[in-house]
Enzyme design. Structure first.
Site, short mmCIF file in Angstrom:
data_model
loop_
_atom_site.label_atom_id
_atom_site.label_comp_id
_atom_site.label_asym_id
_atom_site.label_seq_id
_atom_site.Cartn_x
_atom_site.Cartn_y
_atom_site.Cartn_z
N ASP A 1 -4.27 -8.36 -4.33
CA ASP A 1 -4.39 -9.46 -3.38
C ASP A 1 -4.55 -10.80 -4.08
O ASP A 1 -3.98 -11.79 -3.64
CB ASP A 1 -5.58 -9.21 -2.45
CG ASP A 1 -5.21 -8.22 -1.36
OD1 ASP A 1 -4.14 -8.41 -0.75
OD2 ASP A 1 -5.95 -7.25 -1.15
N HIS B 1 0.82 -1.21 0.00
CA HIS B 1 0.00 0.00 0.00
C HIS B 1 0.85 1.26 0.00
O HIS B 1 0.41 2.32 -0.41
CB HIS B 1 -1.02 -0.04 1.14
CG HIS B 1 -2.19 -0.90 0.77
ND1 HIS B 1 -2.28 -2.22 1.14
CD2 HIS B 1 -3.26 -0.66 -0.03
CE1 HIS B 1 -3.38 -2.73 0.62
NE2 HIS B 1 -4.00 -1.82 -0.08
N GLU C 1 -10.87 -11.02 -4.89
CA GLU C 1 -9.44 -10.91 -4.65
C GLU C 1 -8.89 -12.06 -3.81
O GLU C 1 -7.73 -12.08 -3.44
CB GLU C 1 -9.11 -9.55 -4.00
CG GLU C 1 -9.92 -9.20 -2.78
CD GLU C 1 -9.58 -7.81 -2.22
OE1 GLU C 1 -8.56 -7.22 -2.62
OE2 GLU C 1 -10.35 -7.32 -1.38
N CYS D 1 -9.74 -3.35 -10.29
CA CYS D 1 -9.20 -2.16 -9.65
C CYS D 1 -7.80 -2.40 -9.08
O CYS D 1 -7.22 -1.53 -8.45
CB CYS D 1 -10.15 -1.64 -8.58
SG CYS D 1 -10.48 -2.86 -7.31
#
Ligand code: PEP
Ligand code: MG
Length: 576
Positions: free
Chosen positions: A457, A191, A433, A504
């Protein structure tokens, strides 16, 4: 000049001075002092030692009260360093001999001491080096009359060099003078890396040992597209990167020309290109880059860098703003996804051995309906101000979807009970995910309004590769045949159930791989805003018929490397 190669995490080139986070207090200028100033310099040193002793005893007392005597004893070793006669005498004798400022002499003696300890293959002595380093920094800080420095103090646009940067630190860079960052650890889809992209800060991560090689103020070139970092570049290299920067600007301008046009192939197959955001104030950037909507609004960043939790009203105001600004375009709000590499101090989540496999995202929300429903109510309230949708992260099977929907129903009833309006028909999507969700996509598709594939993920779980670990980053491969097969399965299941499927994860923003996704029939792409124009350009340059054949061929390849080369070749043809 030294050239290093790490993991390219956020594209772009930056050139600037290095700012070492957590190491900056060691910047010491070298100043000559006259013979008459030597006693004052010795006094300064003694006062710094006394002050340091005071600080450590104070800290020891506090730790002893808060955590216990045993923990406090760790600092006994620190106090011993302050009494190390050899260290003190070496500083004083060099001070007299070299007639340089004591801070400089001390910092030099300290560095040599530490390196001697580090060279010895002995765990006990290595630990002692860490003690000396800690205390040494404290003494130095006192010599310089400085407090611990942080991101807040960066004066000029600098390149941050750090061992690691947390997503919340990155979030704090938002308003700071950060030109780029480089870290010892981390992976491409951590992240921290994702935040860097959002903030348009070039970043190279997983560059082991970089903090040891860079000195504060060194000129650095950071190429976030190739992962190359150059320390102290020579004039020729500097000029060539400046040229490259200019060229990149030219290419970006070319892409920007199509930003407001449809993402449509020659033969009129149209897809949607949305943006990923973490903060409401990224909306102008979404518009500037031609985003058709927001495909992923990561709401957990809202909770970061604050002591308390945002109230329902604060959530509502943020979502309302984004909904209104983007109206009539859609905004997909992803409900709270904490855990993994995103820790929120407010919730006191216990430390876990494997946080990515632990109490994360929807699992946390289902266990804490108070927190979850507060957010759901805010989303529902904001839904009357625009085209809002919501989606749940980390769904592993249809039961979790049903449980989440049950809480959504309760949130709706609570609002109804208070006479508050909301869009009862709000679309509810599932982030696919987790491999179990991908493999049961047909079941999920019957109860979801749309899918959004979270490849960041999905890849880590499918390939068993921690997305934030630089040691295994070479195995983290979006082009792996297993990943492509999972994606194809999800898209086919969604289409059979007549629902739309978006992506996404960062993979959607890699133009070469996006060509394969286009060919597999992906309906919507959601990516960092600044990549949108390039992806539109690429999609507008091909025909769907050809790209379908191209994707079919990609699916027949045996390795990720083959797939990547195959896709890269096609992209290069397009970009000339
Ligand atoms: C993903 O996993 O691909 C995703 C988009 O969500 P995040 O990166 O926030 O986990
Ligand atoms: Mg995810």
């Amino acid at each position: 000049m030294i050239q290093l190669k790490g993991i390219a995490a956020a594209s772009g080139i930056s050139i600037g001075p290095a700012y070492i986070l957590g190491k900056e207090e060691l910047i010491v200028s070298r100043e000559a002092v006259s013979w008459s100033e030597i006693p004052a310099q010795i006094q300064l040193f003694e006062e710094a030692l006394i002050q340091t002793r005071r600080e450590i005893i104070e800290l020891q007392k506090r730790i002893s009260q808060d955590m216990g005597q045993q923990e406090a004893q760790i600092f006994d070793a620190h106090l011993l360093v302050l009494e190390d006669r050899m260290l003190i005498e070496e500083v004083i004798s060099r001070l007299k001999k070299e007639q340089l400022n004591v801070a400089y002499i001390f910092s030099d003696v300290l560095k040599k001491y530490i390196s001697v300890f580090l060279e010895i293959e002995d765990e006990y002595l290595k630990e002692r080096a860490a003690d000396i380093n800690d205390v040494g920094k404290r003494i130095l800080r006192n010599l310089l009359g400085k407090k611990k420095r942080g991101l807040d103090e960066i004066g000029v646009r600098a390149i941050i060099v750090a061992h690691d940067i947390s997503p919340s630190d990155t979030a704090a860079m938002h308003t700071k003078n950060v030109a780029a960052f480089v870290t010892d650890v981390g992976g491409k889809t951590s992240h921290t890396a994702i935040m860097a992209k959002s903030l348009e800060i070039p970043a190279v991560v997983g560059l082991e040992g970089v903090t040891a090689q860079v000195n504060p103020g060194d000129t650095l070139i950071v190429d976030g597209s190739t992962g190359i970092v150059i320390i102290d570049p020579d004039n020729e290299t500097l000029a060539s990167y400046q040229q490259k920067l200019e060229k990149l600007k030219g290419i970006a301008d070319k892409f920007l020309q199509v930003k407001d046009q449809a993402a449509q192939t020659h033969d009129n197959h149209t897809v949607v290109i949305n943006a990923n955001i973490e903060f409401p104030d990224e909306v102008p950037s979404v518009k500037l880059h031609g985003g058709q909507g927001i495909g992923l609004y990561r709401t957990e960043f809202f909770y970061m860098n604050r002591q308390d939790s945002p109230s329902e009203e604060e959530h509502y105001q943020a979502y309302k703003y984004v909904a209104q600004e983007m109206n009539p375009h859609p905004v997909i709000i992803r409900t709270l996804d904490i855990g993994g590499d995103k820790f929120l101090s407010q919730f006191k989540v216990p430390h876990e051995m494997q946080p990515f496999l632990g109490w994360r995202a929807i699992r946390f929300c289902l266990a804490r309906p108070d927190i979850f429903k507060l957010q759901l109510r805010a989303i529902l309230r904001a839904s009357v101000h625009g085209n809002l949708k919501l989606m749940y992260p980390m769904i592993s099977g249809v039961e979790e979807l049903r449980q989440a929907n049950q809480l959504l129903k309760e949130a709706k009833q609570e609002l109804d009970g208070n006479g508050i309006k909301f869009n009862d028909q709000i679309e509810v999507g599932v982030m696919v995910e987790v491999p179990s969700a991908a493999l049961t996509a047909d079941i999920l598709a019957r109860e979801a309004d749309f899918f959004s594939i979270g490849t960041n993920d999905l890849i880590q779980y499918a390939l068993a590769v921690d997305r934030g670990n630089e040691k295994v980053a070479y195995l983290y491969d979006p082009a792996h045949p297993a990943v492509l097969r999972l994606i194809k399965g999800i898209i086919d299941s969604a289409h059979q159930a007549k629902i739309k499927v978006a992506m996404c994860g960062e993979m959607a923003g890699e133009p070469s791989l996006a060509l394969i996704l286009l060919g597999l029939g992906l309906d919507e792409f959601s990516l960092p805003p600044q990549v949108i124009p390039e992806l539109k350009y690429v999609i507008r340059a091909v025909s769907f018929k050809e790209i379908r054949g191209f994707a079919e061929k990609a699916l027949k390849l045996s390795t990720g490397k083959e797939v990547e080369e195959f896709a890269q070749k096609r992209l290069e043809q397009i970009l000339g």
